[in-house]
Design an enzyme around this catalytic site. Structure first.
Site, PDB file in Angstrom:
ATOM      1  N   LYS A 165     -24.187  -7.190  19.694  1.00 56.92           N
ATOM      2  CA  LYS A 165     -23.139  -7.470  18.712  1.00 56.92           C
ATOM      3  C   LYS A 165     -21.721  -7.337  19.266  1.00 56.92           C
ATOM      4  O   LYS A 165     -21.437  -6.442  20.048  1.00 56.92           O
ATOM      5  CB  LYS A 165     -23.279  -6.528  17.502  1.00 56.92           C
ATOM      6  CG  LYS A 165     -24.518  -6.748  16.658  1.00 56.92           C
ATOM      7  CD  LYS A 165     -24.555  -8.127  16.019  1.00 56.92           C
ATOM      8  CE  LYS A 165     -23.587  -8.267  14.881  1.00 56.92           C
ATOM      9  NZ  LYS A 165     -24.003  -7.488  13.711  1.00 56.92           N
TER      10      LYS A 165
ATOM     11  N   TYR B 276      14.294   3.946 -19.562  1.00 49.40           N
ATOM     12  CA  TYR B 276      13.407   4.663 -18.641  1.00 49.40           C
ATOM     13  C   TYR B 276      12.265   5.364 -19.361  1.00 49.40           C
ATOM     14  O   TYR B 276      12.453   5.984 -20.400  1.00 49.40           O
ATOM     15  CB  TYR B 276      14.205   5.708 -17.843  1.00 49.40           C
ATOM     16  CG  TYR B 276      13.327   6.495 -16.893  1.00 49.40           C
ATOM     17  CD1 TYR B 276      13.026   6.013 -15.632  1.00 49.40           C
ATOM     18  CD2 TYR B 276      12.756   7.709 -17.284  1.00 49.40           C
ATOM     19  CE1 TYR B 276      12.195   6.720 -14.766  1.00 49.40           C
ATOM     20  CE2 TYR B 276      11.925   8.425 -16.428  1.00 49.40           C
ATOM     21  CZ  TYR B 276      11.644   7.916 -15.172  1.00 49.40           C
ATOM     22  OH  TYR B 276      10.815   8.608 -14.326  1.00 49.40           O
TER      23      TYR B 276
ATOM     24  N   THR C 267     -13.119 -29.322   5.035  1.00 51.25           N
ATOM     25  CA  THR C 267     -12.868 -29.204   3.600  1.00 51.25           C
ATOM     26  C   THR C 267     -14.228 -28.871   2.997  1.00 51.25           C
ATOM     27  O   THR C 267     -15.262 -29.346   3.491  1.00 51.25           O
ATOM     28  CB  THR C 267     -12.303 -30.502   2.983  1.00 51.25           C
ATOM     29  OG1 THR C 267     -13.286 -31.526   3.105  1.00 51.25           O
ATOM     30  CG2 THR C 267     -11.033 -30.950   3.692  1.00 51.25           C
ATOM     31  N   HIS C 268     -14.224 -28.010   1.983  1.00 46.79           N
ATOM     32  CA  HIS C 268     -15.482 -27.501   1.419  1.00 46.79           C
ATOM     33  C   HIS C 268     -16.332 -26.825   2.494  1.00 46.79           C
ATOM     34  O   HIS C 268     -17.558 -26.789   2.391  1.00 46.79           O
ATOM     35  CB  HIS C 268     -16.308 -28.615   0.750  1.00 46.79           C
ATOM     36  CG  HIS C 268     -15.516 -29.485  -0.165  1.00 46.79           C
ATOM     37  ND1 HIS C 268     -15.416 -29.268  -1.527  1.00 46.79           N
ATOM     38  CD2 HIS C 268     -14.747 -30.580   0.084  1.00 46.79           C
ATOM     39  CE1 HIS C 268     -14.635 -30.184  -2.075  1.00 46.79           C
ATOM     40  NE2 HIS C 268     -14.213 -30.991  -1.121  1.00 46.79           N
TER      41      HIS C 268
ATOM     42  N   SER D 146       6.523  14.343  -8.159  1.00 49.81           N
ATOM     43  CA  SER D 146       6.382  13.174  -7.278  1.00 49.81           C
ATOM     44  C   SER D 146       6.865  13.465  -5.861  1.00 49.81           C
ATOM     45  O   SER D 146       6.875  12.582  -5.011  1.00 49.81           O
ATOM     46  CB  SER D 146       7.167  11.988  -7.858  1.00 49.81           C
ATOM     47  OG  SER D 146       8.506  12.364  -8.114  1.00 49.81           O
TER      48      SER D 146
ATOM     49  N   GLN E 167       7.513   6.142 -12.723  1.00 53.80           N
ATOM     50  CA  GLN E 167       7.320   6.903 -11.489  1.00 53.80           C
ATOM     51  C   GLN E 167       6.137   6.356 -10.674  1.00 53.80           C
ATOM     52  O   GLN E 167       6.052   6.566  -9.471  1.00 53.80           O
ATOM     53  CB  GLN E 167       7.092   8.379 -11.832  1.00 53.80           C
ATOM     54  CG  GLN E 167       6.846   9.259 -10.639  1.00 53.80           C
ATOM     55  CD  GLN E 167       6.955  10.735 -10.980  1.00 53.80           C
ATOM     56  OE1 GLN E 167       8.043  11.220 -11.263  1.00 53.80           O
ATOM     57  NE2 GLN E 167       5.837  11.426 -10.989  1.00 53.80           N
TER      58      GLN E 167
ATOM     59  N   ASN F 160      17.587   8.793 -13.574  1.00 52.75           N
ATOM     60  CA  ASN F 160      17.075   7.457 -13.930  1.00 52.75           C
ATOM     61  C   ASN F 160      17.718   6.361 -13.095  1.00 52.75           C
ATOM     62  O   ASN F 160      17.065   5.409 -12.670  1.00 52.75           O
ATOM     63  CB  ASN F 160      17.298   7.171 -15.414  1.00 52.75           C
ATOM     64  CG  ASN F 160      16.535   8.137 -16.302  1.00 52.75           C
ATOM     65  OD1 ASN F 160      15.750   8.939 -15.792  1.00 52.75           O
ATOM     66  ND2 ASN F 160      16.759   8.068 -17.602  1.00 52.75           N
TER      67      ASN F 160
ATOM     68  N   GLU G 161     -12.212  -8.029   9.453  1.00 51.04           N
ATOM     69  CA  GLU G 161     -12.920  -7.737   8.200  1.00 51.04           C
ATOM     70  C   GLU G 161     -12.153  -6.717   7.372  1.00 51.04           C
ATOM     71  O   GLU G 161     -12.074  -6.814   6.141  1.00 51.04           O
ATOM     72  CB  GLU G 161     -14.319  -7.207   8.509  1.00 51.04           C
ATOM     73  CG  GLU G 161     -15.221  -8.233   9.183  1.00 51.04           C
ATOM     74  CD  GLU G 161     -16.455  -7.572   9.764  1.00 51.04           C
ATOM     75  OE1 GLU G 161     -17.403  -7.319   9.009  1.00 51.04           O
ATOM     76  OE2 GLU G 161     -16.467  -7.289  10.982  1.00 51.04           O
TER      77      GLU G 161
ATOM     78  N   SER H 194     -22.093  -2.599  18.043  1.00 47.73           N
ATOM     79  CA  SER H 194     -22.986  -2.005  17.049  1.00 47.73           C
ATOM     80  C   SER H 194     -23.684  -0.816  17.684  1.00 47.73           C
ATOM     81  O   SER H 194     -24.000  -0.821  18.880  1.00 47.73           O
ATOM     82  CB  SER H 194     -24.011  -3.054  16.617  1.00 47.73           C
ATOM     83  OG  SER H 194     -25.186  -2.406  16.147  1.00 47.73           O
TER      84      SER H 194
HETATM   85  N1  ARG Z   1      10.584  11.131 -10.291  1.00 47.90           N
HETATM   86  C1  ARG Z   1      11.145  10.288 -11.297  1.00 47.90           C
HETATM   87  C2  ARG Z   1      10.653   8.833 -11.078  1.00 47.90           C
HETATM   88  O1  ARG Z   1      10.173   8.593 -10.049  1.00 47.90           O
HETATM   89  C3  ARG Z   1      12.633  10.291 -11.199  1.00 47.90           C
HETATM   90  C4  ARG Z   1      13.319   9.975 -12.492  1.00 47.90           C
HETATM   91  C5  ARG Z   1      13.097  11.086 -13.424  1.00 47.90           C
HETATM   92  N2  ARG Z   1      13.802  10.885 -14.634  1.00 47.90           N
HETATM   93  C6  ARG Z   1      13.457  11.549 -15.729  1.00 47.90           C
HETATM   94  N3  ARG Z   1      14.158  11.334 -16.774  1.00 47.90           N
HETATM   95  N4  ARG Z   1      12.418  12.350 -15.762  1.00 47.90           N
HETATM   96  O2  ARG Z   1      10.721   8.014 -11.941  1.00 47.90           O
END
Ligand code: ARG
Length: 467
Positions: free
Chosen positions: A286, A320, A158-159, A23, A325, A113, A293, A280
């Protein structure tokens, strides 16, 4: 390459799966928070007698040094960093590279965690106020336009059918009201986030006498989480944020829809500044409202992040799981999208100009029918009967392609003897708004008071006061 958990395994992990689980490419955004949390943890360990003062000080000096290196973009992209699983592994590896064994002691009693839960909370504590600020800035842009509009009239719908005349400023203040709820909702999320998870360990708590109250004070939390199992495996605060963000995007999308309609040739009550519109490539005439948008379109993304995140959480056993993640990309994307959208809409709103003659023309005519009925009520007719009388009158006028203007007193009287000459002055858009009596109404005095109150709120909420 060694991982934080290499000791348990004989062989090397599958490279593709390690990449799949990593990550760091996105959670590096939590770097400052991870460093702050780690520095506090080193103090906690020191006070618990687990780390020597010397080790603790060395760790904190090294963490400070790491913070100062973020200005260099290659810091996160070094060859060594390419194999870091997440921001927590990155910080630990960099720390050990500076202080050696002391750095290897920092993780005592701590789990990623709780670390990731802490980092996210710290991140949200510093970032959500920036979103609130962007909301206030957009309200200032709307209030500025409301002030410039003065007592200009427009039809309300309204509507999406003409309903009753209102002040243009009342329309702008309607959108301000929604944004103020968004601001408050973010404040509620900040309150939910305001609990320290450290001391939870991986799930069961810490086996060292960590003074969590001290850590909370150090890191700016007012409360400690109540349960380590819950704290390491819950991300309700992410869901709450995504809900607040999605609803704010819904409000922006509705505002954009209004502005797209009202700046179109069909309505033409408002004009977009050239700088905030696009042309455009084919059709020379335009003047397109692209930013509006796009914000309307992007609201789908944030709603998607909310529903996606709820789906991710819904089958997780307590405690956990790696599924959690997924919280970060949802949070970051919603945050970036909301921030960009708030700023874009504010830029468009600042450039809006008014075509009062068009909106006032549209605010007169048959949408004054309720006022005609009110006239008869004042003269003593029960409202249901008045509604009936005016309904028949409107039917006749529509068939003749006429409106109330230009009706002679005899014509009025032919529908009810209660009509007098004064009906002509009664049935105008400005008389209509001036007859409103309630504080939330479009009466010019009520709107002026609402505008003053909203301005005071924006000032007290730290608005930039930019034009
Ligand atoms: N990258 C992990 C997350 O975002 C961090 C926690 C990882 N903990 C583990 N037990 N693998 O959740």
């Amino acid at each position: 390459m060694a991982h934080l958990w290499s000791g348990r395994f004989e062989g090397d992990p599958d490279k593709a799966l390690i990449e799949f689980g990593a990550s760091f490419s996105f959670d590096r955004r939590l770097f400052d928070d991870d460093v702050r949390g780690s520095a506090a943890w080193s103090e906690g360990l020191e006070r618990a007698g687990v780390l020597t003062d010397a080790d603790g000080s060395a760790i904190r000096a090294a963490l400070d040094q790491l913070l100062s290196r973020t200005a260099d973009p290659s810091f996160f992209n070094s060859p060594a960093a390419s194999s870091d699983e997440d921001v927590h592994s990155f910080v630990e590896r960099e720390l050990v590279a500076i202080v050696g064994d002391a750095g290897r002691r920092l993780h005592t009693g701590r789990s990623r965690n709780e670390q990731v839960a802490l980092d996210l909370r710290l991140y949200m504590k510093r970032r959500l106020p920036l979103l609130q600020q962007a909301i206030v800035n957009l309200t200032l842009a709307l209030l500025d336009r409301a002030g410039v509009a003065g007592n200009t009239l427009m039809p309300s719908y309204t509507h999406l059918r003409r309903a009753q005349p209102i002040l243009v400023s009342h329309f702008f203040l309607a959108h301000v009201a929604a944004l103020r709820r968004d601001h408050k909702r973010l404040a509620a999320v900040l309150d939910e986030v305001d609990e320290l998870p450290l001391g939870s360990g991986a799930i069961a708590g810490a086996s060292y006498p960590i003074d969590v109250q001290f850590l909370a004070a150090r890191l700016g939390f007012s409360r400690i989480v109540s349960n380590s199992v819950d704290a390491t495996g819950e991300r309700d605060f992410v869901a709450s944020f995504l809900h607040a963000a999605a609803l704010c995007m819904v409000h922006l999308s509705r505002m954009c829809e209004d502005l797209i309609l009202f700046t179109s040739e069909e309505f033409a009550f408002l004009d977009l500044a050239d700088e905030t519109a696009t042309g455009s490539s084919l059709m020379p005439q335009k003047k397109n409202p692209d930013p509006l948008e796009l914000v309307r379109g992007k609201s789908g993304r944030v709603i998607g992040r909310l529903t996606g995140w709820l789906a991710t959480m819904k089958s997780l056993p307590i405690g956990y799981s790696k599924d959690l993640q997924e919280d970060k990309e949802a949070l970051f994307e919603a945050e970036d999208t909301l921030r960009g959208s708030l700023d874009a809409v504010a830029a468009v709103v600042r450039g809006l100009t008014f075509r009062g003659s068009v909106s006032e023309r549209a605010a007169s005519g048959l949408l004054l029918a309720t006022d005609v009925a009110d006239y008869l009520v004042v003269k003593g007719l029960p409202f249901r009967d008045a509604h009936e009388v005016v309904g028949a009158l409107v039917r006749k006028l529509v068939a003749a392609e006429r409106s109330f203007e230009g009706m002679t007193v005899e014509e009025w009287r032919s529908h009810s003897p209660l009509f007098d000459e004064d009906v002509v002055d009664w049935v105008t858009p400005s008389a209509s708004v001036a007859r409103k009596r309630t504080p939330q109404s479009t009466h010019p005095d009520a709107v002026a008071a609402a505008l003053a109150e909203a301005r005071a709120w924006a000032r007290a909420s730290g608005g930039d006061e930019r034009p």
